[in-house]
Motif scaffolding. Sequence first.
Motif, PDB file in Angstrom:
ATOM      1  N   ILE A 262      22.876  42.502  53.195  1.00  0.00           N
ATOM      2  CA  ILE A 262      23.693  42.412  51.979  1.00  0.00           C
ATOM      3  C   ILE A 262      25.045  43.089  52.191  1.00  0.00           C
ATOM      4  CG2 ILE A 262      23.824  42.974  49.539  1.00  0.00           C
ATOM      5  CD1 ILE A 262      21.750  40.816  50.326  1.00  0.00           C
ATOM      6  N   ALA A 263      25.041  44.232  52.852  1.00  0.00           N
ATOM      7  CA  ALA A 263      26.306  44.921  53.121  1.00  0.00           C
ATOM      8  C   ALA A 263      27.206  44.078  54.029  1.00  0.00           C
ATOM      9  CB  ALA A 263      26.043  46.281  53.753  1.00  0.00           C
ATOM     10  N   GLY A 264      26.629  43.451  55.045  1.00  0.00           N
ATOM     11  CA  GLY A 264      27.405  42.600  55.930  1.00  0.00           C
ATOM     12  C   GLY A 264      27.971  41.395  55.207  1.00  0.00           C
ATOM     13  N   LEU A 265      27.148  40.782  54.360  1.00  0.00           N
ATOM     14  CA  LEU A 265      27.597  39.650  53.542  1.00  0.00           C
ATOM     15  C   LEU A 265      28.765  40.080  52.658  1.00  0.00           C
ATOM     16  CD1 LEU A 265      25.212  37.290  51.582  1.00  0.00           C
ATOM     17  CD2 LEU A 265      27.219  38.255  50.493  1.00  0.00           C
ATOM     18  N   THR A 266      28.629  41.271  52.062  1.00  0.00           N
ATOM     19  CA  THR A 266      29.681  41.786  51.179  1.00  0.00           C
ATOM     20  C   THR A 266      30.981  41.962  51.943  1.00  0.00           C
ATOM     21  OG1 THR A 266      28.024  42.950  49.842  1.00  0.00           O
ATOM     22  CG2 THR A 266      30.315  43.672  49.653  1.00  0.00           C
ATOM     23  N   ARG A 267      30.920  42.582  53.107  1.00  0.00           N
ATOM     24  CA  ARG A 267      32.126  42.804  53.906  1.00  0.00           C
ATOM     25  C   ARG A 267      32.795  41.475  54.295  1.00  0.00           C
ATOM     26  NH1 ARG A 267      28.655  46.590  56.992  1.00  0.00           N
ATOM     27  NH2 ARG A 267      29.058  48.729  56.287  1.00  0.00           N
ATOM     28  N   ALA A 268      31.966  40.471  54.596  1.00  0.00           N
ATOM     29  CA  ALA A 268      32.511  39.169  54.989  1.00  0.00           C
ATOM     30  C   ALA A 268      33.286  38.534  53.834  1.00  0.00           C
ATOM     31  CB  ALA A 268      31.384  38.250  55.461  1.00  0.00           C
ATOM     32  N   PRO A 300      27.644  54.176  50.017  1.00  0.00           N
ATOM     33  CA  PRO A 300      28.570  54.656  48.980  1.00  0.00           C
ATOM     34  C   PRO A 300      30.031  54.491  49.364  1.00  0.00           C
ATOM     35  CG  PRO A 300      27.666  56.504  50.217  1.00  0.00           C
ATOM     36  CD  PRO A 300      26.933  55.272  50.691  1.00  0.00           C
ATOM     37  N   ASP A 301      30.289  54.176  50.637  1.00  0.00           N
ATOM     38  CA  ASP A 301      31.653  53.914  51.090  1.00  0.00           C
ATOM     39  C   ASP A 301      32.055  52.459  50.895  1.00  0.00           C
ATOM     40  OD1 ASP A 301      29.658  53.223  52.895  1.00  0.00           O
ATOM     41  OD2 ASP A 301      30.976  53.384  54.642  1.00  0.00           O
ATOM     42  N   LEU A 302      31.119  51.604  50.510  1.00  0.00           N
ATOM     43  CA  LEU A 302      31.384  50.173  50.307  1.00  0.00           C
ATOM     44  C   LEU A 302      31.348  49.798  48.832  1.00  0.00           C
ATOM     45  CD1 LEU A 302      31.814  47.310  51.426  1.00  0.00           C
ATOM     46  CD2 LEU A 302      29.331  47.152  51.782  1.00  0.00           C
ATOM     47  N   TYR A 303      30.366  50.300  48.096  1.00  0.00           N
ATOM     48  CA  TYR A 303      30.182  49.941  46.687  1.00  0.00           C
ATOM     49  C   TYR A 303      30.677  51.078  45.796  1.00  0.00           C
ATOM     50  CZ  TYR A 303      27.306  46.350  48.795  1.00  0.00           C
ATOM     51  OH  TYR A 303      26.872  45.308  49.561  1.00  0.00           O
ATOM     52  N   ARG A 450      36.854  55.846  44.989  1.00  0.00           N
ATOM     53  CA  ARG A 450      37.769  56.945  45.267  1.00  0.00           C
ATOM     54  C   ARG A 450      37.602  57.390  46.715  1.00  0.00           C
ATOM     55  NH1 ARG A 450      36.580  61.391  40.933  1.00  0.00           N
ATOM     56  NH2 ARG A 450      34.490  61.073  41.782  1.00  0.00           N
ATOM     57  N   SER A 451      38.640  57.961  47.275  1.00  0.00           N
ATOM     58  CA  SER A 451      38.562  58.417  48.661  1.00  0.00           C
ATOM     59  C   SER A 451      37.486  59.460  48.818  1.00  0.00           C
ATOM     60  CB  SER A 451      39.910  58.989  49.090  1.00  0.00           C
ATOM     61  OG  SER A 451      40.313  60.058  48.234  1.00  0.00           O
ATOM     62  N   ALA A 452      37.232  60.248  47.785  1.00  0.00           N
ATOM     63  CA  ALA A 452      36.186  61.270  47.880  1.00  0.00           C
ATOM     64  C   ALA A 452      34.806  60.660  47.909  1.00  0.00           C
ATOM     65  CB  ALA A 452      36.304  62.246  46.708  1.00  0.00           C
ATOM     66  N   ASP A 453      34.681  59.384  47.408  1.00  0.00           N
ATOM     67  CA  ASP A 453      33.370  58.718  47.394  1.00  0.00           C
ATOM     68  C   ASP A 453      33.030  58.149  48.746  1.00  0.00           C
ATOM     69  OD1 ASP A 453      33.133  59.190  44.688  1.00  0.00           O
ATOM     70  OD2 ASP A 453      34.152  57.335  44.133  1.00  0.00           O
TER      71      ASP A 453
END
Length: 454
Positions: A262-268, A300-303, A450-453
């Motif tokens: 799912i993460a890979g699909l999201t990035r694509a 947490p760095d993607l969503y 946010r960058s902190a997330d």
Amino acid sequence: MTDHAARMQVRLADMLEATRLTGAGRLDEATALIQRNLRERPAPARPPQPEAIEPPTIDLVAERVADAPRGDEAPRPDEGRPGRRPANDADRWVDAEFLGDGTHPAIIPERLREVLRGLGRGVAPVLKGLNGVGLNGLGLNGAGSGPGLSPGPLPGARHGRPPQAGEGRFVARSFSDRAGARDYKLFIPSRPAAAPSLVVMLHGCTQSPDDFAAGTNMNALAEADGIYVAYPAQSARANGQRCWNWFQPGDQGREAGEAAIIAGLTRAVVAEFGIDPKRVYIAGLSAGGAAAANIALAYPDLYAAVGVHSGLAAGCARDLSSALMAMQIGAPGQSPPTGFGATAEGVRVPTIVFHGDEDGTVSPRNADQVLAQAGAGALRAESRSFRGDGRGYARTRYTDAAGRVVVEDWRVHGLGHAWSGGSPDGSYTDPQGPDASRAMLDFFAEHPLRSADA
């Protein structure tokens, strides 16, 4: 695999399916399924041999059945003893079909045995022949007002407004990488926003992207807002009832299994369509909600935020037994020694939760555990109740020290296991509830990554 083990797999799957159908108000189908099992019940099988048990597929979960209790463990009074008379029809069916016929030990552990009997009691009305009970009596049809509700609009409700699909496109696509492959549907708005958002929507068991899109009305809202929506489709090969495998450790963590797919699909999608990487969100219903919680916590760095509707906390189960227990009464806990649902230190994903207080499939206690995992206990809570021409609900907003709302909880009164405010064009929806889709999009809009997330 022995005959008894094979029969148990089928009976277990059918029991859970009958429970799901009963909860959805589809009593005729549940009755037919139970009657078919009773007619096809074979003669008692020979005692099972110590062979491997292959994973059954059931509603929300599909996993290996645990080993039998050790011989040095003392059974509960009258529990699992040959000749014990079950208290009711449901217990009798569970004992006969899943727990053995009295001529040999059962191969299901005591904890799972109790859960199965609870599920059996869930279809007891069908066993008693209550085929004529209407959906209003079950509170699951999504029609009519709850007791004591006064007329008036509900914030977030859209009663009577038909979906407006606009000119957006809903296209079938596929994705694959080293972690695996999945088909998906993508909604492409006709006039994307300058820096468009992406929402990833994970369907529930037995659903499809088309069904889930129709039931949530998310595409109509996305067209109006100029955002993209991706609907990954679970494969029948991965799970016979197309449930996301939220309870499997190999599908819960980062860069592995379904979470990685799912993460890979999201990035694509983000890369191909120029999505604002700070405005990527994920949400789901039931098994999809539990999977969304897993994936959001792993990435947490993607969503930037997550929506969990009628779901469970991330990492709350590790196998069939713990999954069924979590669904019925909540996870065992969020602290050692189990660590179920424990949040990684310093990780907090903005979270919006929807759950019906009459959900008989996934206990509302799971919503409390999702909130705890989101760190709600350390935030300031402000709650308001709403009553109107649809289902009443309580909305609790949790703010941090800076006054930013980072967690929301919508507890809908009288709602069963269904998407609140959804369309009858899809399955598992309750049009009388507040609009969960609109509420989630509004919440997401307030939470860029946010960058902190990261």
